[in-house]
Design an enzyme around this catalytic site. Structure first.
Site, PDB file in Angstrom:
ATOM      1  N   ARG A  94       0.845  -1.209   0.000  1.00 31.44           N
ATOM      2  CA  ARG A  94       0.000   0.000   0.000  1.00 31.44           C
ATOM      3  C   ARG A  94       0.873   1.250   0.000  1.00 31.44           C
ATOM      4  NH1 ARG A  94      -2.050   1.241   6.032  1.00 31.44           N
ATOM      5  NH2 ARG A  94      -0.443   0.120   7.148  1.00 31.44           N
ATOM      6  N   LYS A 114       2.254   6.560   1.267  1.00 28.27           N
ATOM      7  CA  LYS A 114       1.719   5.377   1.953  1.00 28.27           C
ATOM      8  C   LYS A 114       0.194   5.482   1.978  1.00 28.27           C
ATOM      9  CE  LYS A 114       2.204   3.005   6.414  1.00 28.27           C
ATOM     10  NZ  LYS A 114       2.977   3.001   7.667  1.00 28.27           N
ATOM     11  N   ASP A 126      -6.450  -3.749   0.342  1.00 29.88           N
ATOM     12  CA  ASP A 126      -6.984  -2.760  -0.601  1.00 29.88           C
ATOM     13  C   ASP A 126      -5.955  -1.686  -0.969  1.00 29.88           C
ATOM     14  OD1 ASP A 126      -6.820  -1.356   1.739  1.00 29.88           O
ATOM     15  OD2 ASP A 126      -8.952  -0.837   1.866  1.00 29.88           O
ATOM     16  N   GLY A 127      -4.787  -1.742  -0.352  1.00 32.69           N
ATOM     17  CA  GLY A 127      -3.743  -0.763  -0.667  1.00 32.69           C
ATOM     18  C   GLY A 127      -3.982   0.613  -0.069  1.00 32.69           C
ATOM     19  N   ARG A 177       5.946   9.832   3.388  1.00 31.06           N
ATOM     20  CA  ARG A 177       6.985   9.425   4.341  1.00 31.06           C
ATOM     21  C   ARG A 177       8.363   9.684   3.747  1.00 31.06           C
ATOM     22  NH1 ARG A 177       6.429   3.627   7.111  1.00 31.06           N
ATOM     23  NH2 ARG A 177       6.935   2.737   5.091  1.00 31.06           N
ATOM     24  N   ASP A 253      10.614  -7.235   8.436  1.00 33.38           N
ATOM     25  CA  ASP A 253      10.324  -6.275   7.357  1.00 33.38           C
ATOM     26  C   ASP A 253      10.168  -4.865   7.925  1.00 33.38           C
ATOM     27  OD1 ASP A 253       7.948  -7.723   8.421  1.00 33.38           O
ATOM     28  OD2 ASP A 253       6.857  -6.136   7.377  1.00 33.38           O
ATOM     29  N   ASN A 254      10.085  -4.747   9.238  1.00 33.88           N
ATOM     30  CA  ASN A 254       9.957  -3.426   9.852  1.00 33.88           C
ATOM     31  C   ASN A 254      11.247  -3.012  10.538  1.00 33.88           C
ATOM     32  OD1 ASN A 254       7.318  -3.302   8.992  1.00 33.88           O
ATOM     33  ND2 ASN A 254       6.493  -4.131  10.886  1.00 33.88           N
TER      34      ASN A 254
HETATM   35  P1  AMP Z   1       2.778  -3.644   8.079  1.00 32.04           P
HETATM   36  O1  AMP Z   1       1.926  -4.344   9.077  1.00 32.04           O
HETATM   37  O2  AMP Z   1       2.364  -2.231   7.808  1.00 32.04           O
HETATM   38  O3  AMP Z   1       4.227  -3.791   8.346  1.00 32.04           O
HETATM   39  O4  AMP Z   1       2.496  -4.384   6.701  1.00 32.04           O
HETATM   40  C1  AMP Z   1       2.823  -5.726   6.446  1.00 32.04           C
HETATM   41  C2  AMP Z   1       2.575  -6.042   4.983  1.00 32.04           C
HETATM   42  O5  AMP Z   1       1.193  -5.900   4.678  1.00 32.04           O
HETATM   43  C3  AMP Z   1       3.310  -5.147   4.001  1.00 32.04           C
HETATM   44  O6  AMP Z   1       3.645  -5.918   2.886  1.00 32.04           O
HETATM   45  C4  AMP Z   1       2.273  -4.115   3.656  1.00 32.04           C
HETATM   46  O7  AMP Z   1       2.515  -3.501   2.421  1.00 32.04           O
HETATM   47  C5  AMP Z   1       1.023  -4.965   3.626  1.00 32.04           C
HETATM   48  N1  AMP Z   1      -0.194  -4.179   3.865  1.00 32.04           N
HETATM   49  C6  AMP Z   1      -0.562  -3.554   4.994  1.00 32.04           C
HETATM   50  N2  AMP Z   1      -1.746  -2.932   4.844  1.00 32.04           N
HETATM   51  C7  AMP Z   1      -2.150  -3.166   3.578  1.00 32.04           C
HETATM   52  C8  AMP Z   1      -3.302  -2.807   2.809  1.00 32.04           C
HETATM   53  N3  AMP Z   1      -4.285  -2.056   3.302  1.00 32.04           N
HETATM   54  N4  AMP Z   1      -3.353  -3.231   1.538  1.00 32.04           N
HETATM   55  C9  AMP Z   1      -2.388  -3.976   1.003  1.00 32.04           C
HETATM   56  N5  AMP Z   1      -1.293  -4.375   1.672  1.00 32.04           N
HETATM   57  C10 AMP Z   1      -1.170  -3.972   2.952  1.00 32.04           C
HETATM   58 MG    MG Z   2       5.745  -2.814   7.558  1.00 29.14          MG
END
Ligand code: AMP
Ligand code: MG
Length: 488
Positions: A94, A114, A126-127, A177, A253-254
């Site tokens: 996203r 973002k 949904d991105g 960001r 990944d974070n």
């Molecule tokens: P995060 O929890 O933000 O570290 O995200 C973990 C993974 O989920 C990453 O690959 C994000 O890009 C993906 N992600 C989080 N929220 C969404 C969303 N609303 N739509 C698509 N991918 C998402």
């Molecule tokens: Mg992340």
């Protein structure tokens, strides 16, 4: 679409020149009616950007992803990661990288949108992003920066005019960001798992050149690279612990290679000192609790080290041993930084072996009496020992005597002690109830004044000014039971 020319941006797209596996070219989704709700003027100035443009209609269209700059190659980055211990293919699901901007000081920073729509890495998502979590990231990342903790920054938030579906309908938003890069441990896990050795080497050389250029010509640069990242992360995690910051979702990944804090999803600051504090609703086991953060950072760095084994030494057994020994060093570096930070919080300039015990005794007492983490240190700084119940116990009196004696065993004056403490103990943190109050006013009532006042107080966390007093008070009762949710 007519593209925007320059507008103060000095764009480069070095990441998009890497091999194809590392990204997908991706246009952000169009949104119906973008509106600017937060803009970071001091960051705009330090990056040499044009605030007039960013406030203009065209600028807001740009921040929403509706208009693009003519020199930008917009991409979604590929990465993988261990989430709560399990390996998964991820990627920018996203977010998109607009490009890298070169600041007047010559620093290269990523500009990322973002909440900008689906990409090939979106999986079921949904991105999109909701306004509340994007403002939360804005507030907390800017506070972290004011504390002197390395972090990604927030340039702007726009609402999109779209409703997005979560548990209920929420306002959609896009956050801009800024990061010294978005290269993560997960990017290396991706390269090691899905790339060939040339691609792994390509990513590694690129990253060394971007973040650790002083080692680029060293013969053992891959081992040095690992050791440099370990050091950066150990310094970062020590800063988190010293500030009482709980990230909440320390998946690989974070975790950035640059050593910046990234991904302000379920993070929060602890109020009452309790090492087991967890805020994230999804962290049922407490994997990423306050006390576990250093251990889990080392675990993540072990995953990072594994990806570099093929490059570290041609003899793989030797490479593994070198990598393991490097990861083992994390604890020592972390401890050294934490101790030195804690000494500063207590106004101690020189080193004595008993210092660690003095610090531990204070923390144990804070835990026992349920003392507020931030306010204990700010009250000690102000020599105001009447506002916390723990201060009236005989246990504290004994500790206080030992501490005062300790301060006499250094040449620095009382004034310098106070100055050191003031610079090391924030008076203001983004307290959960204050952050919630700001987010509710903004997303429910379109009132951004509450957030602006909070941001203003947080921009000078060490000022100890009278006007800031209201932000230092606790909620009743304490909200260590506060729950945070991933901003998805
Ligand atoms: P995060 O929890 O933000 O570290 O995200 C973990 C993974 O989920 C990453 O690959 C994000 O890009 C993906 N992600 C989080 N929220 C969404 C969303 N609303 N739509 C698509 N991918 C998402
Ligand atoms: Mg992340």
């Amino acid at each position: 679409m007519k593209e925007l020319r320059d507008k103060g941006f000095k764009l480069d797209n070095s990441y998009s020149k890497l091999s194809d596996i590392f990204f997908t070219v991706q246009t952000p989704s169009k949104v119906p009616s973008p509106k600017l709700v937060a803009l970071n003027y001091s960051l705009i100035n330090s990056l040499g950007l044009d605030s007039k443009f960013l406030q203009s209609n065209e600028g807001v269209e740009f921040l929403a992803g509706n208009k693009i700059l003519d020199k930008s190659t917009i991409i979604a980055q590929a990465y993988a990661g261990h989430q709560f211990g399990h390996f998964t293919m991820l990627g920018d699901g996203r977010a998109v990288l607009i490009g890298e901007h070169i600041s007047p000081k010559g620093e290269r920073v990523d500009i990322q949108l973002k909440g900008s729509g689906r990409t090939p890495y979106s999986r079921g998502g949904d991105g999109k992003a909701a306004l509340g979590p994007m403002l939360r990231e804005y507030i907390i990342s800017e506070a972290m920066n004011s504390f002197g903790i390395p972090t990604t920054r927030s340039l702007a938030v726009v609402t999109t005019g779209e409703s997005i579906i979560r548990e209920s309908y929420l306002k959609g938003a896009v956050l801009t960001r800024i990061a010294s890069s978005h290269i993560r441990v997960g990017t290396f896990e991706f390269a090691a798992r899905f790339g060939n050795i040339h691609e792994l080497k390509e990513l590694t050389d690129y990253t060394i050149n971007r973040h650790y250029p002083n080692i680029i010509n060293e013969e053992n640069r891959y081992l040095l690279f690992l050791q440099n990242v370990i050091k950066k992360q150990a310094e970062l995690i020590a800063k988190w612990q010293l500030a009482g910051f709980i990230h909440g979702v320390m998946n690989t990944d974070n975790m950035t290679i640059s050593g910046e804090t990234i991904d302000y999803g379920p993070c929060a600051f602890m109020d009452v000192y309790d090492p087991k504090t967890v805020f994230s609703s999804i962290d049922v086991q407490g994997r990423y609790s306050y006390e576990n953060q250093p251990k889990l950072a080392a675990w993540n760095l072990a995953r990072f080290a594994e990806t570099l084994v093929p490059l570290i030494h041609e003899n793989q057994d030797e490479a593994i041993e070198m990598a393991q020994n490097s990861v083992l060093e994390f604890e020592n570096i972390y401890k050294k930084n934490w101790l030195s930070g804690m000494r500063s919080k207590l106004g101690i300039f020189n080193e004595e072996t008993e210092d660690e015990r003095l610090i531990e005794n204070l923390l144990n007492m804070m835990h026992k009496y349920g003392a507020d983490y931030t306010n204990t240190f700010s009250s000690l700084t102000l020599d105001k020992k009447d506002d916390i119940a723990m201060f009236s116990t005989s246990e504290f009196s004994k500790w206080n005597k030992l501490w005062e004696d300790r301060l006499t065993r250094q040449p620095e004056t009382k004034e310098s002690v106070k100055q050191l403490m003031q610079n090391s103990n924030p008076y203001i943190i983004p307290r959960n109830h204050r952050v919630e109050e700001a987010l509710t006013a903004a997303s429910k009532n379109d009132d951004y004044g509450v957030m602006d006042r909070l941001l203003d107080a947080l921009s000078k966390p060490f000022a100890y000014s009278k006007e800031q007093y209201e932000y230092s008070t606790l909620p009743e009762p304490s909200n260590n039971k506060y729950r945070t949710f991933c901003g998805t």
